[in-house]
Scaffold this active site. Structure first.
Site, PDB file in Angstrom:
ATOM      1  N   ARG A   1      -0.334  -7.131  25.473  1.00  0.00           N
ATOM      2  CA  ARG A   1       1.024  -7.624  25.744  1.00  0.00           C
ATOM      3  C   ARG A   1       1.485  -7.336  27.170  1.00  0.00           C
ATOM      4  NH1 ARG A   1       3.455  -8.369  20.721  1.00  0.00           N
ATOM      5  NH2 ARG A   1       5.555  -7.640  21.176  1.00  0.00           N
TER       6      ARG A   1
ATOM      7  N   TYR B   1       9.588   6.098  25.900  1.00  0.00           N
ATOM      8  CA  TYR B   1       9.453   5.360  27.158  1.00  0.00           C
ATOM      9  C   TYR B   1      10.161   6.156  28.240  1.00  0.00           C
ATOM     10  CZ  TYR B   1       7.787   0.906  25.191  1.00  0.00           C
ATOM     11  OH  TYR B   1       7.043  -0.082  24.605  1.00  0.00           O
TER      12      TYR B   1
ATOM     13  N   THR C   1       4.461   6.556  26.380  1.00  0.00           N
ATOM     14  CA  THR C   1       3.855   5.281  26.782  1.00  0.00           C
ATOM     15  C   THR C   1       4.005   5.080  28.279  1.00  0.00           C
ATOM     16  OG1 THR C   1       4.277   4.339  24.616  1.00  0.00           O
ATOM     17  CG2 THR C   1       3.920   2.781  26.405  1.00  0.00           C
TER      18      THR C   1
ATOM     19  N   HIS D   1      -1.676  -2.067  25.275  1.00  0.00           N
ATOM     20  CA  HIS D   1      -0.410  -2.436  24.634  1.00  0.00           C
ATOM     21  C   HIS D   1      -0.610  -3.673  23.744  1.00  0.00           C
ATOM     22  CE1 HIS D   1       3.835  -0.992  25.256  1.00  0.00           C
ATOM     23  NE2 HIS D   1       4.071  -2.039  24.475  1.00  0.00           N
TER      24      HIS D   1
ATOM     25  N   GLN E   1       7.458   8.046  19.777  1.00  0.00           N
ATOM     26  CA  GLN E   1       6.991   7.445  21.040  1.00  0.00           C
ATOM     27  C   GLN E   1       8.156   7.330  22.016  1.00  0.00           C
ATOM     28  OE1 GLN E   1       7.785   3.750  21.706  1.00  0.00           O
ATOM     29  NE2 GLN E   1       7.222   4.196  23.834  1.00  0.00           N
TER      30      GLN E   1
ATOM     31  N   TYR F   1       6.879 -12.781  17.853  1.00  0.00           N
ATOM     32  CA  TYR F   1       6.986 -11.571  18.683  1.00  0.00           C
ATOM     33  C   TYR F   1       5.785 -10.646  18.418  1.00  0.00           C
ATOM     34  CZ  TYR F   1       8.710  -6.853  19.851  1.00  0.00           C
ATOM     35  OH  TYR F   1       8.829  -5.569  20.318  1.00  0.00           O
TER      36      TYR F   1
HETATM   37  C1  LIG Z   1       5.337  -6.269  18.028  1.00  0.00           C
HETATM   38  C2  LIG Z   1       4.819  -5.118  18.843  1.00  0.00           C
HETATM   39  C3  LIG Z   1       5.720  -4.224  19.405  1.00  0.00           C
HETATM   40  C4  LIG Z   1       5.247  -3.144  20.147  1.00  0.00           C
HETATM   41  N1  LIG Z   1       6.139  -2.230  20.637  1.00  0.00           N
HETATM   42  C5  LIG Z   1       5.679  -1.111  21.246  1.00  0.00           C
HETATM   43  C6  LIG Z   1       6.584  -0.079  21.645  1.00  0.00           C
HETATM   44  O1  LIG Z   1       7.782  -0.178  21.450  1.00  0.00           O
HETATM   45  N2  LIG Z   1       6.054   1.021  22.249  1.00  0.00           N
HETATM   46  C7  LIG Z   1       4.706   1.158  22.474  1.00  0.00           C
HETATM   47  O2  LIG Z   1       4.270   2.168  23.018  1.00  0.00           O
HETATM   48  N3  LIG Z   1       3.841   0.211  22.090  1.00  0.00           N
HETATM   49  C8  LIG Z   1       4.287  -0.918  21.478  1.00  0.00           C
HETATM   50  N4  LIG Z   1       3.395  -1.868  21.063  1.00  0.00           N
HETATM   51  C9  LIG Z   1       1.958  -1.659  21.260  1.00  0.00           C
HETATM   52  C10 LIG Z   1       1.358  -0.910  20.066  1.00  0.00           C
HETATM   53  O3  LIG Z   1       1.777   0.425  20.040  1.00  0.00           O
HETATM   54  C11 LIG Z   1      -0.175  -0.915  20.112  1.00  0.00           C
HETATM   55  O4  LIG Z   1      -0.601  -0.488  21.379  1.00  0.00           O
HETATM   56  C12 LIG Z   1      -0.775  -2.289  19.802  1.00  0.00           C
HETATM   57  O5  LIG Z   1      -0.020  -2.945  18.816  1.00  0.00           O
HETATM   58  C13 LIG Z   1      -2.204  -2.113  19.314  1.00  0.00           C
HETATM   59  O6  LIG Z   1      -2.793  -3.344  19.088  1.00  0.00           O
HETATM   60  P1  LIG Z   1      -2.892  -4.048  17.636  1.00  0.00           P
HETATM   61  O7  LIG Z   1      -1.541  -4.619  17.356  1.00  0.00           O
HETATM   62  O8  LIG Z   1      -3.928  -5.088  17.853  1.00  0.00           O
HETATM   63  O9  LIG Z   1      -3.264  -2.987  16.619  1.00  0.00           O
HETATM   64  C14 LIG Z   1       3.843  -2.972  20.329  1.00  0.00           C
HETATM   65  C15 LIG Z   1       2.960  -3.889  19.763  1.00  0.00           C
HETATM   66  C16 LIG Z   1       3.421  -4.946  19.021  1.00  0.00           C
HETATM   67  C17 LIG Z   1       2.437  -5.901  18.390  1.00  0.00           C
END
Ligand SMILES: Cc1cc2nc3c(=O)[nH]c(=O)nc-3n(C[C@H](O)[C@H](O)[C@H](O)COP(=O)(O)O)c2cc1C
Length: 378
Positions: free
Chosen positions: A279, A130, A156, A276, A128, A25
């Protein structure tokens, strides 16, 4: 256990210790994962300028993000389900961040709740949010974040629909995990993780469970959550949220200079250049590639932050050089947490801090505040 010298060591250890469903994940992007890979790869392409014979004895990485003092220009990114990497994961990461002197951002979709983090820490953390269809629930979340004395709200904007991650579908990712034979066999090989999970009561979405009427089972929670991300989100909602919150507001998920201008007009205090973590929109440019145009479009009107692909202090320096006042780390923190809990997050922060400090010195700088485009070779 071998010596941990860089973030990759923590990733390898996390892969051994975290059940596959939850490790995957984290270590994945949407569709081809092209944007996910580009986030880190594009940092590698940027080269730094070494300078010599400059007095580099006394150095400082201290600065501010949205006016808040930080030990280095790095904050912990909001990452959903962090408490599934390790029992009570958000509490552990928040404590590590607090001791290090950098902000921790708790996501809406966390396992530990806003109140759990407030009880476990003494310095304000960030929350954070949503945008969800249930505006009453959102309003209550904002009020809970205020009551917990959160010092910034990170809103976000790039997850109103969800980018497909093949691995999550294949693994049947769920909270709590589906106890299929395959998953049970995998968990049996991760006894440290299992023991931790047996020892905590926090195993579902702490900000939601018990706070929405009619949600008493995990199934109803999952159904409710899936329907909640509101695809009708507009700048008018952002105005409503800004007013209701009344504090520092950071808009997350900006990729485009035109949206950056709208973010400035919205009255936010900062924006985060982010995809993100690769993702969502596969095919989007890496964050570091998108950063310069946005920094130029925004000028000094609001702070520009970025995230995506930060795996070292060198990356932090490059992001500063290209216009980011501060950066956020997602996976670098999660790998540390999965590997060694709070000590692993602290280790990740120490590694990044040391790399930043030494790299700054190699480039002939002593103050992170003064880093500019001059440290990058063009
Ligand atoms: C496992 C995972 C879960 C994430 N969940 C959220 C989330 O709930 N809310 C959000 O704004 N960003 C979420 N993100 C994005 C992160 O806030 C961030 O933008 C991203 O991880 C940055 O990239 P990096 O992992 O390469 O540092 C998630 C990222 C990952 C890897």
């Amino acid at each position: 256990m071998s010596v941990i010298t860089h973030i990759e060591d923590l990733r390898v250890l996390a892969q051994k210790r975290v059940p596959r469903m939850f490790y995957d994940y984290v270590d994945s992007g949407s569709w081809t994962e092209g944007t996910y890979r580009a986030n880190a790869a594009d940092f590698d392409r940027i080269k730094l300028r070494q300078r010599v014979a400059v007095n580099i004895e006394h150095r400082s990485t201290r600065t501010t993000m949205v006016g808040i003092d930080v030990a280095m220009p790095v904050a912990i990114a909001p990452t959903g389900m962090t408490g599934m990497q390790r029992a009570d994961g958000e509490i552990l990461a928040a404590k590590a961040a607090e001791k290090f002197g950098i902000p921790f951002t708790l996501p809406t979709m966390s396992i530990c709740s806003i109140e759990d983090i407030a009880a476990a820490t003494s310095r304000p953390f960030w929350f954070q949010l949503y945008v969800m269809r249930d505006r009453d629930f959102m309003a209550r979340l904002i009020d809970r974040a205020k009551a917990a004395r959160c010092s910034a709200l990170v809103l976000t904007l790039d997850l109103q629909i969800i980018g497909q991650r093949h691995k999550d579908l294949r693994n049947g990712l769920s909270v709590p995990p589906k106890l299929s034979l395959r998953n049970l066999a995998d968990m049996a090989r991760k006894p440290r993780w299992c023991l931790g999970m047996l020892g905590t009561k926090r195993r579902n979405f702490g900000n939601v469970f018990g706070h929405v009427k009619g949600i008493e089972t995990m199934r109803s929670l999952a159904e409710w959550t899936n329907k909640q991300f509101d695809p009708r989100l507009s700048w008018a909602d952002i105005e409503w949220i800004r007013k209701r919150w009344g504090g520092k507001l950071i808009l997350k998920g900006i990729q485009d200079a035109e949206d950056a201008q709208l973010a400035v007009a919205s009255g936010a205090d900062a924006l985060i250049v982010s995809n993100h973590g690769g993702r969502q929109l596969d095919g989007a440019p890496s964050s570091i590639a998108a950063l310069p145009a946005i920094a130029e479009a925004v000028g000094r009107k609001i702070e520009v932050h970025m995230d995506g692909g930060i795996r070292s202090g060198q990356d932090v320096l490059k992001a500063r050089a290209l216009g980011a006042k501060g950066v956020y780390i997602g996976r670098s923190m999660l790998y540390g947490l999965g590997a060694m809990g709070e000590a692993g997050v602290t280790r990740a922060l120490q590694i990044i801090h040391r790399e930043l400090d030494l790299t700054m010195a190699f480039c002939g700088h002593t103050d992170v505040e003064k880093i500019d485009a001059g440290v990058v070779r063009v």
